[in-house]
Design a protein around this motif. Structure first.
Motif, PDB file in Angstrom:
ATOM      1  N   SER A   1     -10.500   3.731   1.738  1.00 58.92           N
ATOM      2  CA  SER A   1     -10.724   4.567   0.528  1.00 58.92           C
ATOM      3  C   SER A   1      -9.449   5.115   0.384  1.00 58.92           C
ATOM      4  O   SER A   1      -9.438   6.049  -0.621  1.00 58.92           O
ATOM      5  CB  SER A   1     -11.934   5.544   0.966  1.00 58.92           C
ATOM      6  N   GLU A   2      -8.293   4.672   1.006  1.00 61.12           N
ATOM      7  CA  GLU A   2      -7.216   5.504   0.710  1.00 61.12           C
ATOM      8  C   GLU A   2      -6.424   5.345  -0.909  1.00 61.12           C
ATOM      9  O   GLU A   2      -6.751   4.136  -1.296  1.00 61.12           O
ATOM     10  CB  GLU A   2      -6.093   5.064   1.756  1.00 61.12           C
ATOM     11  N   PRO A   3      -6.089   6.344  -1.436  1.00 55.48           N
ATOM     12  CA  PRO A   3      -5.327   6.032  -2.772  1.00 55.48           C
ATOM     13  C   PRO A   3      -4.147   5.214  -2.718  1.00 55.48           C
ATOM     14  O   PRO A   3      -3.680   5.072  -1.493  1.00 55.48           O
ATOM     15  CB  PRO A   3      -5.214   7.300  -3.243  1.00 55.48           C
ATOM     16  N   GLY A   4      -3.846   4.354  -3.658  1.00 53.82           N
ATOM     17  CA  GLY A   4      -2.992   3.443  -3.697  1.00 53.82           C
ATOM     18  C   GLY A   4      -3.037   2.147  -2.720  1.00 53.82           C
ATOM     19  O   GLY A   4      -1.797   1.655  -2.343  1.00 53.82           O
ATOM     20  N   CYS A   5      -3.915   1.819  -2.362  1.00 54.70           N
ATOM     21  CA  CYS A   5      -4.183   0.610  -1.454  1.00 54.70           C
ATOM     22  C   CYS A   5      -4.072  -0.542  -2.364  1.00 54.70           C
ATOM     23  O   CYS A   5      -5.186  -0.946  -3.128  1.00 54.70           O
ATOM     24  CB  CYS A   5      -5.811   0.624  -0.915  1.00 54.70           C
TER      25      CYS A   5
ATOM     26  N   GLU B   1      -7.196  -3.261  -4.371  1.00 54.54           N
ATOM     27  CA  GLU B   1      -6.700  -3.669  -5.718  1.00 54.54           C
ATOM     28  C   GLU B   1      -7.017  -5.031  -5.766  1.00 54.54           C
ATOM     29  O   GLU B   1      -7.457  -5.616  -6.801  1.00 54.54           O
ATOM     30  CB  GLU B   1      -5.494  -3.080  -6.070  1.00 54.54           C
TER      31      GLU B   1
ATOM     32  N   CYS C   1      -2.407   2.433   6.285  1.00 53.14           N
ATOM     33  CA  CYS C   1      -3.629   2.258   5.442  1.00 53.14           C
ATOM     34  C   CYS C   1      -4.515   1.345   6.143  1.00 53.14           C
ATOM     35  O   CYS C   1      -4.044   0.479   6.532  1.00 53.14           O
ATOM     36  CB  CYS C   1      -3.220   1.970   4.162  1.00 53.14           C
TER      37      CYS C   1
ATOM     38  N   CYS D   1       0.628  -1.160   0.018  1.00 59.34           N
ATOM     39  CA  CYS D   1      -0.042   0.140  -0.135  1.00 59.34           C
ATOM     40  C   CYS D   1       0.773   1.253   0.157  1.00 59.34           C
ATOM     41  O   CYS D   1       2.039   1.335   0.518  1.00 59.34           O
ATOM     42  CB  CYS D   1      -0.870  -0.084   1.063  1.00 59.34           C
ATOM     43  N   ARG D   2       0.381   2.205  -0.621  1.00 55.47           N
ATOM     44  CA  ARG D   2       1.186   3.602  -0.759  1.00 55.47           C
ATOM     45  C   ARG D   2       1.277   4.055   0.731  1.00 55.47           C
ATOM     46  O   ARG D   2       2.393   4.657   1.017  1.00 55.47           O
ATOM     47  CB  ARG D   2       0.305   4.749  -1.292  1.00 55.47           C
TER      48      ARG D   2
END
Length: 352
Positions: free
Chosen positions: A284-288, A292, A280, A275-276
């Motif tokens: 809803s975090e980006p780059g999770c 994915e 995390c 994860c980014r």
């Protein structure tokens, strides 16, 4: 090292650990059965009933089945050796108290029946997390294969949640597969059998012992096994090795299994590491990477939901333990304050 003690799992490392207690006049023994505050212990002179020393009661030190202890003549447990491994759960009826189910086991055999009632991979994850945390090596034993329509598919499903853990299919009625379990007992090692009620643990013990040591019961009309083991018990097998048999568990509430949970859900942890953000929470975090993996099917949703559920349960336990620690600290502060006031209070004058 006493040969008689070696039958119970005693080894040179335990001997070195016990040296200071021997100097105090104690002799080593292993707790075989616990009856409230009374114990049956196995020692050099055989089986003995022993009581717990008042000092240990006062210090809230309670031996568990499998513990090595120091006994003072005639029959008082005066010391408990540090445990190498410990399989614990949260006490079902208390908010934040540990219950030790097995101490000093080398291997934990997590046992599950291949019946519609007993076959629950989600429950297996809970057992595996606790087994990994215990420090013992886990292995899985699947019983009652004669009642399963597709044993191979069931084994594959178990292997999908038990990465790298040996899986054994054992038929207690015929004895098929039992010989594969004997290797865990070599060198007088200790094996703990854990699982829900009526899945054939006692039958496995009898097969390993090649005699009817433990009572067994047939499956009921509802498809459920009948509970036969009433208490935790250490069983010394005639051909070597020790089995710690336990009553069936209706539930296994987690107790401090952070590392064990990560080992059990290695697939989830692997995705989470990509994860980014390191904090995390996979919502809803980006780059999770976890979300994915769920989207592509690389991670099964039921697997992730099970991990989430156990994480929440562990967090609740930590909050309860923290609240309990704060409460105990407050009680200690009040007690010390009362003692201080009594010390400072001037003595009463006698009437003349």
């Amino acid at each position: 090292m006493s040969e008689s003690l070696a039958r119970f799992g005693w080894d040179p490392e335990w001997e070195a650990e016990f040296e200071q207690h021997r100097a105090d006049g104690l002799v080593p023994a292993r707790v075989a059965v616990e009856h409230r505050s009374a114990y049956v212990v196995y020692g050099r002179d055989g089986e003995t009933r022993a009581e717990l020393a008042g000092r240990l009661r006062h210090e809230d030190v309670w031996p568990a089945v499998g513990d090595w202890v120091g006994v003072r003549a005639p029959a008082t447990i005066a010391a408990v050796l540090p445990r190498r491994t410990v399989f614990s759960r949260k006490e079902p009826w208390l908010a934040a108290k540990e219950q030790v189910l097995a101490a000093n086991a080398d291997t934990v055999l997590v046992t599950m029946g291949l019946t519609p009632v007993d076959f629950k991979p989600r429950r297996l994850e809970r057992y595996l997390a606790t087994a990994w945390e215990s420090g013992a090596q886990p292995a899985i034993v699947l019983t009652k294969p004669d009642l399963c329509g597709d044993v191979e598919a069931a084994v594959l499903e178990v292997e999908s949640v038990a990465f790298g853990v040996p899986v054994h299919v054992v038929n207690g009625l015929t004895g098929e597969g039992v010989a594969d379990l004997a290797r865990y007992l070599e060198g007088n090692r200790t094996v703990a059998l854990l699982g829900s009620s009526g899945i054939g643990k006692s039958t496995i013990v009898n097969r390993l012992a090649q005699s009817e040591l433990m009572p067994t019961a047939a499956i009921g009309e509802d498809g459920r096994g009948r509970h036969t083991t009433r208490h935790r018990e250490l069983i010394v097998l005639p051909d070597g090795g020790v089995v710690l048999d336990t009553p069936g568990l209706r539930e296994l509430q987690l107790w401090d299994v952070g590392d064990g949970l990560e080992a059990t859900f290695d697939d989830v942890a692997s995705f989470a590491a990509r994860c980014r953000f390191t904090d995390c929470v996979h919502r809803s975090e980006p780059g999770c990477a976890v979300r994915e993996a769920l989207r592509t099917g690389a991670l099964a949703r039921e697997r992730f939901e099970s991990w989430n559920k156990l994480q929440r349960e562990l967090a609740r336990l930590e909050r309860r333990l923290d609240a309990r620690a704060q409460s105990e600290h407050a009680q200690l502060v009040r007690k010390e304050e009362r003692q201080r006031r009594r010390t400072l209070r001037p003595p009463r004058r006698r009437a003349s």
